[in-house]
Write a protein that holds these residues in place. Structure first.
Motif, PDB file in Angstrom:
ATOM      1  N   GLN A   1       0.854  -1.183   0.000  1.00  0.00           N
ATOM      2  CA  GLN A   1       0.000   0.000   0.000  1.00  0.00           C
ATOM      3  C   GLN A   1       0.895   1.240   0.000  1.00  0.00           C
ATOM      4  O   GLN A   1       1.678   1.442   0.921  1.00  0.00           O
ATOM      5  N   PHE A   2       0.776   2.046  -1.046  1.00  0.00           N
ATOM      6  CA  PHE A   2       1.588   3.241  -1.197  1.00  0.00           C
ATOM      7  C   PHE A   2       0.739   4.496  -1.009  1.00  0.00           C
ATOM      8  O   PHE A   2      -0.424   4.524  -1.398  1.00  0.00           O
ATOM      9  N   LEU A   3       1.352   5.522  -0.438  1.00  0.00           N
ATOM     10  CA  LEU A   3       0.771   6.861  -0.395  1.00  0.00           C
ATOM     11  C   LEU A   3       1.753   7.787  -1.094  1.00  0.00           C
ATOM     12  O   LEU A   3       2.931   7.838  -0.727  1.00  0.00           O
ATOM     13  N   ILE A   4       1.272   8.505  -2.099  1.00  0.00           N
ATOM     14  CA  ILE A   4       2.090   9.458  -2.829  1.00  0.00           C
ATOM     15  C   ILE A   4       1.628  10.852  -2.433  1.00  0.00           C
ATOM     16  O   ILE A   4       0.434  11.153  -2.494  1.00  0.00           O
ATOM     17  N   ILE A   5       2.568  11.701  -2.006  1.00  0.00           N
ATOM     18  CA  ILE A   5       2.247  13.084  -1.652  1.00  0.00           C
ATOM     19  C   ILE A   5       3.061  13.970  -2.577  1.00  0.00           C
ATOM     20  O   ILE A   5       4.282  14.079  -2.445  1.00  0.00           O
ATOM     21  N   ASP A   6       2.382  14.577  -3.551  1.00  0.00           N
ATOM     22  CA  ASP A   6       3.041  15.410  -4.548  1.00  0.00           C
ATOM     23  C   ASP A   6       2.059  16.486  -4.978  1.00  0.00           C
ATOM     24  O   ASP A   6       0.908  16.175  -5.299  1.00  0.00           O
ATOM     25  N   ASP A   7       2.490  17.737  -4.994  1.00  0.00           N
ATOM     26  CA  ASP A   7       1.594  18.830  -5.364  1.00  0.00           C
ATOM     27  C   ASP A   7       1.246  18.845  -6.844  1.00  0.00           C
ATOM     28  O   ASP A   7       0.305  19.517  -7.248  1.00  0.00           O
ATOM     29  N   ASP A   8       1.959  18.092  -7.653  1.00  0.00           N
ATOM     30  CA  ASP A   8       1.668  18.006  -9.087  1.00  0.00           C
ATOM     31  C   ASP A   8       0.696  16.850  -9.321  1.00  0.00           C
ATOM     32  O   ASP A   8       1.086  15.684  -9.229  1.00  0.00           O
ATOM     33  N   PRO A   9      -0.575  17.151  -9.610  1.00  0.00           N
ATOM     34  CA  PRO A   9      -1.565  16.084  -9.780  1.00  0.00           C
ATOM     35  C   PRO A   9      -1.227  15.116 -10.906  1.00  0.00           C
ATOM     36  O   PRO A   9      -1.548  13.930 -10.833  1.00  0.00           O
ATOM     37  N   GLY A  10      -0.550  15.596 -11.946  1.00  0.00           N
ATOM     38  CA  GLY A  10      -0.172  14.725 -13.059  1.00  0.00           C
ATOM     39  C   GLY A  10       0.837  13.669 -12.633  1.00  0.00           C
ATOM     40  O   GLY A  10       0.705  12.490 -12.976  1.00  0.00           O
ATOM     41  N   ILE A  11       1.836  14.083 -11.875  1.00  0.00           N
ATOM     42  CA  ILE A  11       2.849  13.132 -11.394  1.00  0.00           C
ATOM     43  C   ILE A  11       2.221  12.163 -10.403  1.00  0.00           C
ATOM     44  O   ILE A  11       2.452  10.954 -10.467  1.00  0.00           O
ATOM     45  N   ALA A  12       1.413  12.690  -9.478  1.00  0.00           N
ATOM     46  CA  ALA A  12       0.760  11.834  -8.485  1.00  0.00           C
ATOM     47  C   ALA A  12      -0.116  10.795  -9.173  1.00  0.00           C
ATOM     48  O   ALA A  12      -0.070   9.598  -8.844  1.00  0.00           O
ATOM     49  N   SER A  13      -0.895  11.220 -10.150  1.00  0.00           N
ATOM     50  CA  SER A  13      -1.778  10.312 -10.878  1.00  0.00           C
ATOM     51  C   SER A  13      -0.986   9.258 -11.650  1.00  0.00           C
ATOM     52  O   SER A  13      -1.351   8.071 -11.677  1.00  0.00           O
TER      53      SER A  13
END
Length: 148
Positions: A10-22
């Motif tokens: 289970q991963f959680l990605i925290i990135d302000d760039d929605p494209g990279i996060a997606s």
């Protein structure tokens, strides 16, 4: 020929760039993992209070809260979850050391091909899981109070 099954994480990605996060969420889901993302680091405490994850990927440079501060905050909540700092700034030694001092388990450039990033994630996760197993086996066993 059957390929061995990789354990799902289970991963959680925290990135302000929605494209990279997606993109990361989609890739991790395609590799049989569970992944969620946040684009605002201030949502981390609430998310962690209601959800579980085995690896957190934190962007280094975000507008509201930087990845080093967020890493230190996550460490206060959970001392054992592997945290990978993910940066588009390349391998800046000063930032890398600051992230590691804050409690990050790894520091990865966004410029890596996704397959190499995935190998780094798997390696850090395996190392952290092995360290946790070792700590559990070396902890002293407490005596049962009131045992007959």
């Amino acid at each position: 020929m059957n390929l061995p099954q990789r354990p799902s994480c289970q991963f959680l990605i925290i990135d302000d760039d929605p494209g990279i996060a997606s993109f990361l969420v989609t890739y991790l889901r395609q590799t049989c993992h569970t992944a969620e993302s946040l684009t605002d680091g201030f949502e981390t405490a609430t998310w962690l209070a209601h959800n579980d994850c085995e690896v957190i990927i934190v962007d280094l440079k975000m507008p509201k809260v930087d990845g080093i501060t967020l890493t230190a905050f996550i460490r206060e909540i959970n001392a054992f979850v592997p945290i990978i700092v993910f940066t588009g700034m390349g391998y800046d030694e000063q930032h890398m050391h600051a992230a590691l001092r804050a409690g990050a388990n790894g520091y990865v450039s966004k410029n890596l091909p996704i397959e190499q990033l995935y190998c780094v994630l798997q390696r850090v996760l395996a190392t952290c899981q092995q360290r946790l197993r070792r700590q559990k086996t070396t902890e002293p066993q407490t005596a049962l109070a009131g045992a007959a």
